[in-house]
Write a protein that holds these residues in place. Structure first.
Motif, PDB file in Angstrom:
ATOM      1  N   UNK A 142       0.807  -1.216   0.000  1.00 20.97           N
ATOM      2  CA  UNK A 142       0.000   0.000   0.000  1.00 20.97           C
ATOM      3  C   UNK A 142       0.842   1.268   0.000  1.00 20.97           C
ATOM      4  N   UNK A 143       1.917   1.262  -0.786  1.00 15.49           N
ATOM      5  CA  UNK A 143       2.825   2.413  -0.830  1.00 15.49           C
ATOM      6  C   UNK A 143       2.993   2.878  -2.279  1.00 15.49           C
ATOM      7  N   UNK A 144       3.398   4.122  -2.488  1.00 13.45           N
ATOM      8  CA  UNK A 144       3.584   4.633  -3.849  1.00 13.45           C
ATOM      9  C   UNK A 144       4.898   4.172  -4.469  1.00 13.45           C
ATOM     10  N   UNK A 145       4.965   4.336  -5.789  1.00 19.75           N
ATOM     11  CA  UNK A 145       6.204   4.104  -6.532  1.00 19.75           C
ATOM     12  C   UNK A 145       6.704   5.457  -7.030  1.00 19.75           C
ATOM     13  N   UNK A 146       8.004   5.668  -6.909  1.00 23.85           N
ATOM     14  CA  UNK A 146       8.610   6.888  -7.448  1.00 23.85           C
ATOM     15  C   UNK A 146       9.612   6.480  -8.519  1.00 23.85           C
ATOM     16  N   UNK A 147       9.359   6.854  -9.788  1.00 21.85           N
ATOM     17  CA  UNK A 147      10.298   6.518 -10.859  1.00 21.85           C
ATOM     18  C   UNK A 147      11.512   7.445 -10.853  1.00 21.85           C
ATOM     19  N   UNK A 148      12.696   6.869 -11.036  1.00 18.91           N
ATOM     20  CA  UNK A 148      13.932   7.651 -11.070  1.00 18.91           C
ATOM     21  C   UNK A 148      14.727   7.256 -12.309  1.00 18.91           C
ATOM     22  N   UNK A 149      15.076   8.245 -13.126  1.00 15.08           N
ATOM     23  CA  UNK A 149      15.876   8.000 -14.324  1.00 15.08           C
ATOM     24  C   UNK A 149      17.268   8.576 -14.125  1.00 15.08           C
ATOM     25  N   UNK A 150      18.273   7.736 -14.351  1.00 21.68           N
ATOM     26  CA  UNK A 150      19.672   8.151 -14.240  1.00 21.68           C
ATOM     27  C   UNK A 150      20.279   8.083 -15.631  1.00 21.68           C
ATOM     28  N   UNK A 151      20.898   9.168 -16.059  1.00 20.82           N
ATOM     29  CA  UNK A 151      21.453   9.217 -17.404  1.00 20.82           C
ATOM     30  C   UNK A 151      22.895   9.700 -17.381  1.00 20.82           C
ATOM     31  N   UNK A 152      23.770   8.938 -18.015  1.00 18.29           N
ATOM     32  CA  UNK A 152      25.182   9.290 -18.092  1.00 18.29           C
ATOM     33  C   UNK A 152      26.077   8.350 -17.320  1.00 18.29           C
ATOM     34  N   UNK A 153      25.535   7.632 -16.341  1.00 12.87           N
ATOM     35  CA  UNK A 153      26.375   6.732 -15.553  1.00 12.87           C
ATOM     36  C   UNK A 153      26.840   5.520 -16.355  1.00 12.87           C
ATOM     37  N   UNK A 154      26.155   5.245 -17.499  1.00 12.13           N
ATOM     38  CA  UNK A 154      26.593   4.132 -18.337  1.00 12.13           C
ATOM     39  C   UNK A 154      27.968   4.394 -18.944  1.00 12.13           C
ATOM     40  N   UNK A 155      28.398   5.635 -18.944  1.00 17.18           N
ATOM     41  CA  UNK A 155      29.708   5.975 -19.501  1.00 17.18           C
ATOM     42  C   UNK A 155      30.843   5.524 -18.583  1.00 17.18           C
ATOM     43  N   UNK A 156      30.532   5.242 -17.324  1.00 14.56           N
ATOM     44  CA  UNK A 156      31.559   4.895 -16.344  1.00 14.56           C
ATOM     45  C   UNK A 156      31.867   3.397 -16.369  1.00 14.56           C
ATOM     46  N   UNK A 157      30.795   2.579 -16.261  1.00  8.87           N
ATOM     47  CA  UNK A 157      31.020   1.133 -16.197  1.00  8.87           C
ATOM     48  C   UNK A 157      29.724   0.415 -16.552  1.00  8.87           C
ATOM     49  N   UNK A 158      29.718  -0.239 -17.701  1.00 14.09           N
ATOM     50  CA  UNK A 158      28.543  -0.977 -18.120  1.00 14.09           C
ATOM     51  C   UNK A 158      28.985  -2.188 -18.931  1.00 14.09           C
ATOM     52  N   UNK A 159      28.041  -2.917 -19.469  1.00 16.72           N
ATOM     53  CA  UNK A 159      28.363  -4.121 -20.230  1.00 16.72           C
ATOM     54  C   UNK A 159      28.965  -3.761 -21.592  1.00 16.72           C
ATOM     55  N   UNK A 160      29.942  -4.566 -22.001  1.00 16.15           N
ATOM     56  CA  UNK A 160      30.501  -4.516 -23.360  1.00 16.15           C
ATOM     57  C   UNK A 160      31.215  -3.213 -23.687  1.00 16.15           C
ATOM     58  N   UNK A 161      31.628  -2.465 -22.661  1.00 17.18           N
ATOM     59  CA  UNK A 161      32.348  -1.216 -22.898  1.00 17.18           C
ATOM     60  C   UNK A 161      33.531  -1.117 -21.943  1.00 17.18           C
ATOM     61  N   UNK A 162      34.625  -0.465 -22.346  1.00 16.40           N
ATOM     62  CA  UNK A 162      35.757  -0.264 -21.431  1.00 16.40           C
ATOM     63  C   UNK A 162      35.328   0.561 -20.215  1.00 16.40           C
ATOM     64  N   UNK A 163      35.931   0.266 -19.069  1.00 20.53           N
ATOM     65  CA  UNK A 163      35.626   1.019 -17.850  1.00 20.53           C
ATOM     66  C   UNK A 163      36.292   2.395 -17.919  1.00 20.53           C
ATOM     67  N   UNK A 164      35.655   3.359 -17.275  1.00 21.25           N
ATOM     68  CA  UNK A 164      36.223   4.706 -17.161  1.00 21.25           C
ATOM     69  C   UNK A 164      36.146   5.100 -15.690  1.00 21.25           C
ATOM     70  N   UNK A 165      37.065   4.551 -14.891  1.00 18.90           N
ATOM     71  CA  UNK A 165      36.975   4.697 -13.441  1.00 18.90           C
ATOM     72  C   UNK A 165      37.806   5.852 -12.899  1.00 18.90           C
ATOM     73  N   UNK A 166      38.606   6.494 -13.744  1.00 22.68           N
ATOM     74  CA  UNK A 166      39.431   7.607 -13.279  1.00 22.68           C
ATOM     75  C   UNK A 166      38.664   8.915 -13.273  1.00 22.68           C
TER      76      UNK A 166
END
Length: 245
Positions: A142-166
């Motif tokens: 019996x509680x609400x849902x709050x949608x949250x969209x995050x954009x740009x963090x895929x550039x740091x570390x995601x599937x099939x791409x080099x990591x950019x941790x610096x």
């Protein structure tokens, strides 16, 4: 909020990492996060580290996040310690009813529980098909849902791409959508949630520079990421390989 020293220490660490990386985070709509009471925080999933941004956006609303994490991680002494002291909810895929019940109880206890409706990272960076778990939890508690969209963090570390941790000074846009009340059937509420998250994602992408051909940019926006259909083929092949051992 009651004192939780381990959670506070982790939050400080995340903020330090964010500063070292030079992330430029822009928040929109944080006033949509209820300041008290149970809430399902439904987040799009584009990278391995977007959970860090989830914690930071919840902090904007003076809330703590209760993450749902793989139960087998509890066997790691360090991760297990953190999970226990940060009230994470262990998810056992072989016994999902137990973790589901724990999440519903946490919501009834007034916690903010993070759920990824897509379940896994989207290789296309578009919204995949949604599971109904977020909706079912919200309806049962019996509680609400709050949608949250995050954009740009895929550039740091995601599937099939080099990591950019610096230090890279990437911008990250976070948009909190309008609250979705717990009404209707699970399918109806899932549809409403998807609509809300699509709107929030559109807001998060506004003003973000998308270089033509960039691997982290969706094909729809001129990038070279796989389309939803192409990503589905990749994931099916990956699943088949894992099944073969």
């Amino acid at each position: 909020m009651s004192r939780e020293p381990v959670y506070a220490a982790l939050t400080g660490l995340v903020r330090a990492i964010t500063a070292v990386q030079g992330l430029r985070i822009t928040y929109r709509g944080t006033e949509n996060i209820p300041r008290r009471g149970g809430v399902v925080l439904a987040v799009n999933h584009t990278g391995y580290l977007d959970f860090m941004q989830v914690g930071l956006v919840a902090r904007q609303g003076k809330r703590r996040v209760r993450y749902m994490m793989k139960k087998e991680l509890e066997r790691n002494p360090v991760v297990g310690f953190l999970m226990r002291h940060c009230k994470a909810i262990g998810v056992d895929r072989a016994a999902g009813a137990e973790s589901y019940a724990a999440a519903v109880q946490a919501l009834r206890d007034g916690e903010l529980v993070c759920v990824y409706p897509e379940a896994t990272i989207s290789r296309s960076f578009e919204l995949k098909a949604f599971k109904s778990g977020a909706a079912r939890m919200a309806l049962e508690a019996g509680v609400p849902i709050v949608p949250v969209a995050i954009w740009g963090s895929q550039r740091i570390m995601t599937k099939d791409m080099p990591k950019a941790l610096g230090r890279h000074n990437f911008p990250v846009h976070i948009a909190v959508g309008q609250t979705v009340p717990p009404h209707g059937t699970p399918d109806e509420l899932t549809t409403a949630l998807r609509s809300g998250l699509e709107s929030a994602l559109g807001v998060a992408q506004q003003g973000y520079e998308h270089p033509a051909g960039a691997r982290w940019v969706p094909a729809r926006l001129g990038g070279s990421a796989p389309t939803l259909d192409e990503a589905a083929v990749i994931e099916a092949d990956e699943k088949a390989r894992r099944a073969k051992g």
